[in-house]
Design a protein around this motif. Structure first.
Motif, PDB file in Angstrom:
ATOM      1  N   PHE A 202     -10.569  12.198  -0.357  1.00 43.13           N
ATOM      2  CA  PHE A 202     -10.881  10.770  -0.401  1.00 43.13           C
ATOM      3  C   PHE A 202     -12.329  10.537   0.034  1.00 43.13           C
ATOM      4  O   PHE A 202     -13.069   9.800  -0.611  1.00 43.13           O
ATOM      5  CB  PHE A 202      -9.918   9.999   0.514  1.00 43.13           C
TER       6      PHE A 202
ATOM      7  N   ASP B 264      -2.471   3.976  -0.014  1.00 41.09           N
ATOM      8  CA  ASP B 264      -1.778   4.149  -1.286  1.00 41.09           C
ATOM      9  C   ASP B 264      -1.808   5.615  -1.723  1.00 41.09           C
ATOM     10  O   ASP B 264      -0.791   6.184  -2.126  1.00 41.09           O
ATOM     11  CB  ASP B 264      -2.411   3.249  -2.345  1.00 41.09           C
ATOM     12  N   GLY B 265      -2.970   6.225  -1.633  1.00 39.71           N
ATOM     13  CA  GLY B 265      -3.108   7.621  -2.027  1.00 39.71           C
ATOM     14  C   GLY B 265      -2.390   8.591  -1.106  1.00 39.71           C
ATOM     15  O   GLY B 265      -1.926   9.642  -1.532  1.00 39.71           O
TER      16      GLY B 265
ATOM     17  N   SER C   9      -6.472   1.559  -0.675  1.00 41.94           N
ATOM     18  CA  SER C   9      -6.471   2.737  -1.552  1.00 41.94           C
ATOM     19  C   SER C   9      -6.237   4.020  -0.770  1.00 41.94           C
ATOM     20  O   SER C   9      -5.592   4.945  -1.275  1.00 41.94           O
ATOM     21  CB  SER C   9      -7.755   2.815  -2.377  1.00 41.94           C
TER      22      SER C   9
ATOM     23  N   ASP D 167     -15.369   9.244  -2.328  1.00 42.77           N
ATOM     24  CA  ASP D 167     -16.012   7.983  -1.949  1.00 42.77           C
ATOM     25  C   ASP D 167     -17.516   8.146  -1.821  1.00 42.77           C
ATOM     26  O   ASP D 167     -18.268   7.271  -2.204  1.00 42.77           O
ATOM     27  CB  ASP D 167     -15.403   7.465  -0.638  1.00 42.77           C
TER      28      ASP D 167
ATOM     29  N   GLN E 160     -11.646  -2.981   2.505  1.00 40.81           N
ATOM     30  CA  GLN E 160     -11.753  -2.562   1.104  1.00 40.81           C
ATOM     31  C   GLN E 160     -11.184  -1.164   0.886  1.00 40.81           C
ATOM     32  O   GLN E 160     -10.607  -0.884  -0.157  1.00 40.81           O
ATOM     33  CB  GLN E 160     -13.214  -2.608   0.651  1.00 40.81           C
ATOM     34  N   GLU E 161     -11.352  -0.278   1.844  1.00 40.54           N
ATOM     35  CA  GLU E 161     -10.942   1.119   1.689  1.00 40.54           C
ATOM     36  C   GLU E 161      -9.494   1.379   2.102  1.00 40.54           C
ATOM     37  O   GLU E 161      -8.845   2.264   1.537  1.00 40.54           O
ATOM     38  CB  GLU E 161     -11.853   2.033   2.514  1.00 40.54           C
TER      39      GLU E 161
ATOM     40  N   THR F 148       1.632  -3.583  -6.944  1.00 35.13           N
ATOM     41  CA  THR F 148       0.176  -3.540  -6.836  1.00 35.13           C
ATOM     42  C   THR F 148      -0.239  -3.771  -5.390  1.00 35.13           C
ATOM     43  O   THR F 148       0.375  -4.575  -4.682  1.00 35.13           O
ATOM     44  CB  THR F 148      -0.438  -4.640  -7.729  1.00 35.13           C
ATOM     45  N   ASN F 149      -1.278  -3.077  -4.963  1.00 35.64           N
ATOM     46  CA  ASN F 149      -1.778  -3.247  -3.594  1.00 35.64           C
ATOM     47  C   ASN F 149      -2.218  -4.688  -3.347  1.00 35.64           C
ATOM     48  O   ASN F 149      -3.011  -5.230  -4.110  1.00 35.64           O
ATOM     49  CB  ASN F 149      -2.963  -2.320  -3.331  1.00 35.64           C
TER      50      ASN F 149
ATOM     51  N   TRP G  16       0.828  -1.206   0.000  1.00 36.62           N
ATOM     52  CA  TRP G  16       0.000   0.000   0.000  1.00 36.62           C
ATOM     53  C   TRP G  16       0.863   1.257   0.000  1.00 36.62           C
ATOM     54  O   TRP G  16       0.522   2.255  -0.616  1.00 36.62           O
ATOM     55  CB  TRP G  16      -0.921   0.042   1.203  1.00 36.62           C
TER      56      TRP G  16
END
Length: 115
Positions: free
Chosen positions: A105, A84-85, A81, A109, A77-78, A39-40, A33
């Motif tokens: 974010f 990562d962001g 990302s 969302d 799930q969140e 890749t995550n 992440w």
């Protein structure tokens, strides 16, 4: 003489969470992440429930009116990302950058169509 623990900033709390997850055996996921070169790797709600102390998720789930399992799935799930962001250069942002990204974010969302 007792002293109150210092209040952590949100980005510090996230950092503590990431270190804790890594120490619980999820270093590959957390590392993916934060890194911009891989890749995550996903984490499941069941893995979050197993890794974190019971009260870590149950308090927030109760505040949201969700079963803890459902909240853990949504968080799983969140979280990739979000992290990562927040870490395009591989480290957590400053206070202002963290707050700006978090608002963006959350707005993105809530505007995304639900399937």
């Amino acid at each position: 003489m007792t002293t109150e623990p210092a209040e952590l900033e949100p980005q510090d709390e996230l950092g503590v969470l990431l270190v804790y997850l890594a120490e619980q055996g999820y270093a590959e996921q957390v590392g993916s992440w934060v890194s911009d070169s891989v890749t995550n790797v996903p984490l499941t709600g069941a893995q979050l429930l197993a890794a974190l102390p019971d009260e870590a998720l149950s308090e927030v789930a109760a505040e949201l009116g969700l079963p803890v399992e459902e909240y853990a799935e949504q968080l799983a799930q969140e979280l990739p990302s979000l992290v990562d962001g927040l870490t395009p250069q591989g480290e957590l942002p400053t206070d202002d950058d963290f707050e700006d990204f978090l608002w963006e974010f959350l707005i993105d969302d809530t505007e995304a169509p639900k399937s």
